[in-house]
Design a protein around this motif. Structure first.
Motif, PDB file in Angstrom:
ATOM      1  N   VAL A   1       0.834  -1.205   0.000  1.00  0.00           N
ATOM      2  CA  VAL A   1       0.000   0.000   0.000  1.00  0.00           C
ATOM      3  C   VAL A   1       0.871   1.258   0.000  1.00  0.00           C
ATOM      4  O   VAL A   1       0.649   2.188  -0.784  1.00  0.00           O
ATOM      5  CB  VAL A   1      -0.948   0.020   1.216  1.00  0.00           C
ATOM      6  N   LEU A   2       1.891   1.287   0.877  1.00  0.00           N
ATOM      7  CA  LEU A   2       2.767   2.455   0.941  1.00  0.00           C
ATOM      8  C   LEU A   2       3.535   2.639  -0.357  1.00  0.00           C
ATOM      9  O   LEU A   2       3.694   3.771  -0.847  1.00  0.00           O
ATOM     10  CB  LEU A   2       3.747   2.309   2.116  1.00  0.00           C
ATOM     11  N   PHE A   3       3.991   1.539  -0.937  1.00  0.00           N
ATOM     12  CA  PHE A   3       4.734   1.609  -2.197  1.00  0.00           C
ATOM     13  C   PHE A   3       3.862   2.210  -3.303  1.00  0.00           C
ATOM     14  O   PHE A   3       4.314   3.075  -4.067  1.00  0.00           O
ATOM     15  CB  PHE A   3       5.208   0.210  -2.594  1.00  0.00           C
ATOM     16  N   VAL A   4       2.621   1.764  -3.371  1.00  0.00           N
ATOM     17  CA  VAL A   4       1.699   2.273  -4.398  1.00  0.00           C
ATOM     18  C   VAL A   4       1.393   3.751  -4.172  1.00  0.00           C
ATOM     19  O   VAL A   4       1.387   4.555  -5.110  1.00  0.00           O
ATOM     20  CB  VAL A   4       0.400   1.448  -4.413  1.00  0.00           C
ATOM     21  N   VAL A   5       1.151   4.117  -2.915  1.00  0.00           N
ATOM     22  CA  VAL A   5       0.838   5.513  -2.592  1.00  0.00           C
ATOM     23  C   VAL A   5       1.992   6.435  -2.986  1.00  0.00           C
ATOM     24  O   VAL A   5       1.789   7.495  -3.595  1.00  0.00           O
ATOM     25  CB  VAL A   5       0.517   5.665  -1.090  1.00  0.00           C
ATOM     26  N   LEU A   6       3.205   6.041  -2.652  1.00  0.00           N
ATOM     27  CA  LEU A   6       4.367   6.864  -2.985  1.00  0.00           C
ATOM     28  C   LEU A   6       4.597   6.907  -4.497  1.00  0.00           C
ATOM     29  O   LEU A   6       5.028   7.940  -5.039  1.00  0.00           O
ATOM     30  CB  LEU A   6       5.613   6.336  -2.286  1.00  0.00           C
ATOM     31  N   SER A   7       4.316   5.810  -5.173  1.00  0.00           N
ATOM     32  CA  SER A   7       4.480   5.783  -6.630  1.00  0.00           C
ATOM     33  C   SER A   7       3.540   6.772  -7.313  1.00  0.00           C
ATOM     34  O   SER A   7       3.904   7.417  -8.304  1.00  0.00           O
ATOM     35  CB  SER A   7       4.214   4.368  -7.156  1.00  0.00           C
ATOM     36  N   VAL A   8       2.332   6.884  -6.767  1.00  0.00           N
ATOM     37  CA  VAL A   8       1.343   7.796  -7.327  1.00  0.00           C
ATOM     38  C   VAL A   8       1.614   9.239  -6.912  1.00  0.00           C
ATOM     39  O   VAL A   8       1.415  10.180  -7.695  1.00  0.00           O
ATOM     40  CB  VAL A   8      -0.080   7.379  -6.894  1.00  0.00           C
ATOM     41  N   SER A   9       2.098   9.429  -5.686  1.00  0.00           N
ATOM     42  CA  SER A   9       2.260  10.774  -5.127  1.00  0.00           C
ATOM     43  C   SER A   9       3.516  11.488  -5.591  1.00  0.00           C
ATOM     44  O   SER A   9       3.571  12.716  -5.578  1.00  0.00           O
ATOM     45  CB  SER A   9       2.260  10.702  -3.594  1.00  0.00           C
ATOM     46  N   SER A  10       4.537  10.727  -5.978  1.00  0.00           N
ATOM     47  CA  SER A  10       5.811  11.345  -6.345  1.00  0.00           C
ATOM     48  C   SER A  10       6.291  10.844  -7.699  1.00  0.00           C
ATOM     49  O   SER A  10       6.295   9.630  -7.952  1.00  0.00           O
ATOM     50  CB  SER A  10       6.870  11.046  -5.277  1.00  0.00           C
ATOM     51  N   ASP A  11       6.721  11.765  -8.558  1.00  0.00           N
ATOM     52  CA  ASP A  11       7.256  11.388  -9.862  1.00  0.00           C
ATOM     53  C   ASP A  11       8.658  10.805  -9.743  1.00  0.00           C
ATOM     54  O   ASP A  11       9.129  10.117 -10.660  1.00  0.00           O
ATOM     55  CB  ASP A  11       7.297  12.613 -10.788  1.00  0.00           C
ATOM     56  N   VAL A  12       9.324  11.097  -8.627  1.00  0.00           N
ATOM     57  CA  VAL A  12      10.716  10.673  -8.450  1.00  0.00           C
ATOM     58  C   VAL A  12      10.811   9.294  -7.819  1.00  0.00           C
ATOM     59  O   VAL A  12      11.765   8.554  -8.063  1.00  0.00           O
ATOM     60  CB  VAL A  12      11.465  11.707  -7.574  1.00  0.00           C
ATOM     61  N   PHE A  13       9.822   8.931  -7.005  1.00  0.00           N
ATOM     62  CA  PHE A  13       9.929   7.706  -6.200  1.00  0.00           C
ATOM     63  C   PHE A  13      10.202   6.470  -7.043  1.00  0.00           C
ATOM     64  O   PHE A  13      11.151   5.725  -6.785  1.00  0.00           O
ATOM     65  CB  PHE A  13       8.658   7.498  -5.378  1.00  0.00           C
ATOM     66  N   LEU A  14       9.377   6.232  -8.057  1.00  0.00           N
ATOM     67  CA  LEU A  14       9.477   5.002  -8.828  1.00  0.00           C
ATOM     68  C   LEU A  14      10.469   5.144  -9.977  1.00  0.00           C
ATOM     69  O   LEU A  14      10.158   4.893 -11.144  1.00  0.00           O
ATOM     70  CB  LEU A  14       8.103   4.590  -9.354  1.00  0.00           C
ATOM     71  N   THR A  15      11.682   5.538  -9.628  1.00  0.00           N
ATOM     72  CA  THR A  15      12.760   5.622 -10.605  1.00  0.00           C
ATOM     73  C   THR A  15      13.895   4.720 -10.158  1.00  0.00           C
ATOM     74  O   THR A  15      14.061   4.452  -8.966  1.00  0.00           O
ATOM     75  CB  THR A  15      13.296   7.065 -10.743  1.00  0.00           C
ATOM     76  N   LYS A  16      14.671   4.246 -11.101  1.00  0.00           N
ATOM     77  CA  LYS A  16      15.782   3.349 -10.784  1.00  0.00           C
ATOM     78  C   LYS A  16      16.754   4.025  -9.824  1.00  0.00           C
ATOM     79  O   LYS A  16      17.234   3.403  -8.860  1.00  0.00           O
ATOM     80  CB  LYS A  16      16.500   2.937 -12.066  1.00  0.00           C
ATOM     81  N   THR A  17      17.041   5.285 -10.066  1.00  0.00           N
ATOM     82  CA  THR A  17      18.000   6.007  -9.218  1.00  0.00           C
ATOM     83  C   THR A  17      17.545   6.049  -7.772  1.00  0.00           C
ATOM     84  O   THR A  17      18.318   5.773  -6.858  1.00  0.00           O
ATOM     85  CB  THR A  17      18.197   7.445  -9.742  1.00  0.00           C
ATOM     86  N   ASN A  18      16.274   6.389  -7.546  1.00  0.00           N
ATOM     87  CA  ASN A  18      15.769   6.500  -6.180  1.00  0.00           C
ATOM     88  C   ASN A  18      15.693   5.147  -5.495  1.00  0.00           C
ATOM     89  O   ASN A  18      16.083   5.005  -4.324  1.00  0.00           O
ATOM     90  CB  ASN A  18      14.381   7.153  -6.182  1.00  0.00           C
TER      91      ASN A  18
END
Length: 329
Positions: free
Chosen positions: A35-52
């Motif tokens: 749930v937290l992973f999905v929320v952060l993926s939707v809320s932040s453009d930076v979160f779901l990047t390889k670098t982050n």
């Protein structure tokens, strides 16, 4: 309804609640993490990047290594509060020796330092019969005092010809991924195999769940518990030299309070502080869940004051679920 029937009904409901709590403890971290992973993926453009994502794994690599081994300690019925001090001493030893000998031998010596501390803690709490919580707290204080003595109160910097080799472990890459992440994955995988696929793993569970019954069944409980402390010390040593390699320095004050972060991740992952129950993979999710909270607060620009409050509330919830799950059975 008769008194006996009422008693049976209440007992049945309590057992039902206990099963629900145990199920939540076992699967709750998975649900919460997703749930937290999905929320952060939707809320932040930076979160779901390889670098982050790789940054999170790199930053948490040492904690994950210590949490994997620490899970074995808790399941076996112990506590290791000396890992933070061992983390610092191992890094200091490695940095100091790297000035005079091969950097790789120095890093190995740092890990050996952690292993030796783990063996000492294991013998202290089993042969010496000292409560592991108090015993490792005390040895942690002693080890914290040794680190600045080794460095004469200064930070040791590895420079010159030794520096490149010394920094390889902490800064080198393989297939675009830092060595620290590969080492972490290998160590965590090894701890998972030990706990879930070996006879020693079964003995660890038995030693924590019911040590007297385990002794009667032929399990050498003291040896098993000592072994978990040795692995915990080795893990702290490995994490310590990785950190020293990353910054090319040995710092006596490194890892202050890291032991509480490690234990928090293990507990949030669902490992019982009373021993006998837990899993390495759940501790990994527990550590990463806390790391995602930290990362999310940073990426979303939220007030960090509430960050610690949220972590504290999550830890209390995890411990409460474990306690109620045990008491209601």
């Amino acid at each position: 309804m008769s008194a006996n029937a009422a008693t049976i009904d209440v007992g049945g409901r309590l057992r039902g609640h206990a099963r629900q709590l145990v199920a939540w403890r076992d699967s709750g971290i998975v649900v919460a993490f997703v749930v937290l992973f999905v929320v952060l993926s939707v809320s932040s453009d930076v979160f779901l990047t390889k670098t982050n994502l790789l940054h999170i794994l790199d930053q948490q690599s040492g904690i994950l290594i210590m949490a994997a081994a620490g899970t074995l300690v808790l399941i076996a019925g112990g506590f290791d509060l000396a890992i933070g001090a061992t983390f610092a001493l191992s890094g200091v030893v490695a940095a100091k020796l790297a000035v005079d000998i091969s950097p790789w031998l120095a890093l190995t010596a740092g890990m050996g330092t952690g292993l030796a501390v783990g063996l000492a803690n294991g013998l202290l709490t089993t042969v010496g019969r000292v409560n592991s919580l108090i015993g490792t707290l005390a040895t942690g204080f002693i080890i914290r005092g040794l680190a600045p003595i080794v460095t004469a109160g200064a930070i040791i910097t590895v420079s010159g010809a030794s520096a490149p080799d010394f920094q390889t472990l902490g800064n080198g890459h393989l297939l675009g991924v830092k060595y620290t992440i590969w080492v972490m994955a290998a160590f965590v995988g090894a701890m998972w195999l030990v706990l879930s696929r070996t006879t020693l793993g079964r003995y660890i569970y038995a030693a924590g769940a019911n040590p007297e019954a385990a002794r009667l069944a032929g399990v050498r409980v003291a040896a098993v518990r000592t072994g978990t402390f040795v692995l915990s010390g080795l893990a702290a040593g490995l994490a310590g030299v990785m950190a020293a390699s990353t910054v090319a320095t040995g710092q006596p004050g490194a890892g202050a309070g890291i032991e509480f972060t490690v234990i928090a991740g293990i507990v949030v992952g669902g490992t019982s502080i009373m021993g006998g129950q837990g899993a390495v993979w759940r501790s990994v999710l527990g550590v990463l869940f806390i790391a995602l909270i930290d990362n999310g607060f940073t990426l979303l620009g939220l007030d960090p004051i509430y960050q610690r409050m949220a972590q504290g509330a999550i830890i209390l919830l995890a411990v409460s679920i474990d306690a109620w799950g045990r008491d209601s059975r």
